[in-house]
Enzyme design. Structure first.
Site, PDB file in Angstrom:
ATOM      1  CG  HIS A 162      -1.935  -1.048   1.283  1.00 49.02           C
ATOM      2  ND1 HIS A 162      -2.825  -1.288   0.250  1.00 49.02           N
ATOM      3  CD2 HIS A 162      -2.213  -1.966   2.249  1.00 49.02           C
ATOM      4  CE1 HIS A 162      -3.605  -2.315   0.600  1.00 49.02           C
ATOM      5  NE2 HIS A 162      -3.257  -2.747   1.789  1.00 49.02           N
TER       6      HIS A 162
HETATM    7 ZN   LIG Z   1      -3.998  -7.040   3.526  1.00 53.50          ZN
END
Ligand SMILES: [Zn+2]
Length: 373
Positions: A131
């Site tokens: 992320h």
């Molecule tokens: Zn995850």
């Protein structure tokens, strides 16, 4: 040595905070299981080196890195919120910059060893920070070790596929290669309708030269092994056959498992193992990382299976249910790495299958022609 494992005791001890769900300690549990099941033969175990700062700029912006550096002593400054630093998900803790450099150093050295030696598999359980964005931290991730390693590999001329089986969409890696056809990026995850980061829909298929080289397979919550495998086989198998990557990078998040407390898919270890075996069939060299996974015992067991699959060593259980003289994990699970079969049924099954079929059809219509499939 063909198989390389990254493990550092000090890194496994790091905590973002005592209550934060992301626990590097899973790597230590994995080591216990690898020992217990006799899976470390013919393996080179390396400590995580610190990544050289200049390599961070293969993906990250200098402004963000400067901001992250200032967090090293654990002091909060309101301006850091601009960079996603000091949030509930991405707290500022003492040593956060060195933790990130060391964690990503493992993934990077793994990539380098695959590129430069005859090693065929490198695994960094304290990696897979999918992320992390170019200019900010997000979703428990500060430095995107995957994007950095893949940038390095494509600069060296390798054709790479990135496969993300974490339950969350691999948005940071997608953003790194959205307009690039040197990395085929595939993420299969619980739909962003229900789960962080709220992206990763089937119509996000790349742009410019990368059009058709970014593939998302969102699935409905409750999806079980059977439906997951259907979508995976229909989409990922033909794409790997056609793309023929030199190196496959796989993020093995353990949070697609049915017992994960933060997400809602229903995979078992059997589903995971089938997916990993399928990937192995179409991969020459494999760079593997950990990722999410908040049922700590299950996640370390899934990584043990991933290790066994890619390293090509079968688990041997000589110590049923006991590690270091203590029962390990829930008693009923401790004797085996494998779960009992689990299937959903009724209307939920129909809905999940129908959603998966629509996604598969959409990708076959839009992405497959670009790859002449
Ligand atoms: Zn995850």
């Amino acid at each position: 040595m063909k198989n390389i494992l990254f493990y550092s005791e000090d890194l496994a001890q790091v905590e973002y905070s005592p209550t934060h769900p992301f626990k590097p300690m899973r790597a230590k549990q994995m080591m216990d299981l690898l020992n217990r099941y006799g899976l470390l033969e013919d393996t080179q175990i390396l400590e995580h080196p610190f990544l050289e700062e200049e390599l961070l700029y293969l993906f990250h912006t200098p402004d963000y890195i400067q901001a992250l550096k200032t967090c090293e002593h654990g002091e909060f400054d309101i301006n850091l919120l601009t960079y996603g630093l000091g949030t509930h998900d991405n707290p500022i803790f003492k040593g956060v910059y060195s933790f990130s450099l060391q964690a990503s150093g493992g993934t990077f050295l793994g990539a380098k060893k695959l590129a430069e030696t005859d090693a065929t598999f490198a695994f960094n359980p304290i990696g897979g920070f999918h992320h992390a964005m170019r200019d900010h931290a997000e979703g428990f991730c500060y430095i995107n070790d995957l994007a950095i390693a893949l940038h390095y590999l494509i600069k060296k001329g390798f054709k790479c596929a990135y496969i993300d089986i974490d339950v969350h969409h691999g948005d940071g890696v997608q953003s790194a290669f959205y307009d690039d056809n040197r990395v085929l990026t595939i993420s299969i995850h619980e739909s962003g309708q229900f789960l962080f980061p709220g992206t990763g829909f089937e119509n996000e298929i790349g742009e410019g030269p990368g059009y058709g080289y970014n593939v998302n397979i969102p699935l409905l919550k409750d999806t079980d092994d059977e439906i997951y495998l259907y979508a995976f086989e229909e989409i990922v198998q033909p794409l790997l056959q056609s793309f023929k990557p030199d190196i496959v990078c796989i993020q093995v998040g353990g949070d697609s498992h049915k017992d994960d407390p933060l997400a809602h898919l229903n995979l078992t270890s059997n589903g995971y193992e089938k997916v990993l075996t399928l990937i192995k069939q179409y991969s020459g060299k494999v760079l593997g990382t950990g990722g999410g996974g908040y049922n700590l015992y299950k996640t370390s067991a899934l990584w043990t299976l991933a290790w066994s699959t890619f390293a090509g060593i079968k688990p041997v259980d000589n110590f049923m249910g006991v590690v270091g003289g203590m029962m390990f994990g829930p008693e009923m699970d401790a004797g085996s790495l494998y779960d009992n079969p689990y299937h959903i049924g009724g209307l939920t099954k129909e809905q999940c299958f129908s959603y998966a079929r629509d996604v598969v059809d959409y990708i076959k219509q839009t992405v497959f022609p670009i790859h002449k499939i």
